[in-house]
Design an enzyme around this catalytic site. Structure first.
Site, PDB file in Angstrom:
ATOM      1  N   GLU A  71      31.867 -10.540  -0.909  1.00 50.00           N
ATOM      2  CA  GLU A  71      31.522 -10.880   0.464  1.00 50.00           C
ATOM      3  C   GLU A  71      30.200 -10.226   0.875  1.00 50.00           C
ATOM      4  O   GLU A  71      29.343 -10.862   1.495  1.00 50.00           O
ATOM      5  CB  GLU A  71      32.668 -10.469   1.397  1.00 50.00           C
ATOM      6  CG  GLU A  71      33.936 -11.275   1.189  1.00 50.00           C
ATOM      7  CD  GLU A  71      34.734 -10.923  -0.062  1.00 50.00           C
ATOM      8  OE1 GLU A  71      35.547 -11.767  -0.486  1.00 50.00           O
ATOM      9  OE2 GLU A  71      34.554  -9.820  -0.632  1.00 50.00           O
ATOM     10  N   HIS A  98      21.410   4.814   9.140  1.00 51.90           N
ATOM     11  CA  HIS A  98      20.240   4.791   8.255  1.00 51.90           C
ATOM     12  C   HIS A  98      19.791   3.386   7.874  1.00 51.90           C
ATOM     13  O   HIS A  98      18.619   3.192   7.561  1.00 51.90           O
ATOM     14  CB  HIS A  98      20.532   5.564   6.963  1.00 51.90           C
ATOM     15  CG  HIS A  98      20.677   7.027   7.168  1.00 51.90           C
ATOM     16  ND1 HIS A  98      21.008   7.883   6.149  1.00 51.90           N
ATOM     17  CD2 HIS A  98      20.554   7.806   8.275  1.00 51.90           C
ATOM     18  CE1 HIS A  98      21.067   9.121   6.601  1.00 51.90           C
ATOM     19  NE2 HIS A  98      20.807   9.104   7.892  1.00 51.90           N
TER      20      HIS A  98
END
Length: 142
Positions: A71, A98
Site C-alpha cells: 500500500e 521530518h
C-alpha cells in the site's frame, strides 16, 4: 480536515475503526473502499486515495493492508505523495515531523488495533518541523 482512506481486504477491519475515530474527532472522511473482507487487489483502492491527496481534493490519506508495504509502495508512486509506513508511535511522529507525510500506511497484521488508532492520532497531531527537513522534502517532490 478532509481525509481519504482506503484498504484492501486485509486492512478492512482497521479501516472501519479508523473511519469512526476520524469522524468522532470531527474530520470529514472520504472512503475509497474496499467495502468488505472479500479478497481484492490493493492498487485498485489505494491509488484513488493517493491521487486525491496529490490533487488536493483531500488534505491527507490513510491506506491499509495486511503488512502496509504494498500500500505504501502504491501510494508513493503518485507524484506529490509522501506515504510513511507506520508500525509504532515513533514512526508516525517522525513521518510527520521530518518527512511531512501526507499519507500513512498501516498493516493490520503488524500492529494491534489500539496501536493503529494511536498511530493515526499522533500523525494527525504532529506538525511538520520544517527547517533542515524542508530542503529534503523539496528534493522528494522534485
Amino acid at each position: 480536515m478532509k481525509i481519504a482512506i482506503g484498504s484492501d481486504h486485509a486492512g478492512f477491519r482497521y479501516k472501519e475503526a479508523i473511519k469512526k475515530l476520524l469522524t468522532d474527532l470531527g474530520h470529514e472522511v472520504v472512503d475509497k473502499g474496499t467495502d468488505s473482507e472479500a479478497p481484492v487487489d490493493y492498487p485498485v483502492f489505494i491509488r484513488p486515495v493517493a491521487e486525491a491527496v496529490a490533487a488536493g481534493d483531500v488534505a491527507r490519506g490513510i491506506v491499509l493492508g495486511g503488512s502496509g508495504n504494498g500500500e505504501a509502495m502504491m501510494a508513493n508512486r503518485i507524484k506529490g505523495v509522501r506515504c510513511a509506513l507506520c508500525w509504532n508511535e515513533e514512526s508516525a511522529r517522525l513521518g510527520r515531523l521530518h518527512n511531512d507525510a501526507n499519507v500513512i500506511s498501516i498493516g493490520e497484521r503488524m500492529v494491534s488495533e489500539e496501536m493503529a488508532l494511536q498511530i493515526v492520532r499522533i500523525w494527525l497531531d504532529t506538525p511538520f518541523e520544517g527547517g533542515r527537513h524542508q530542503h529534503r522534502i523539496q528534493l522528494l517532490d522534485a
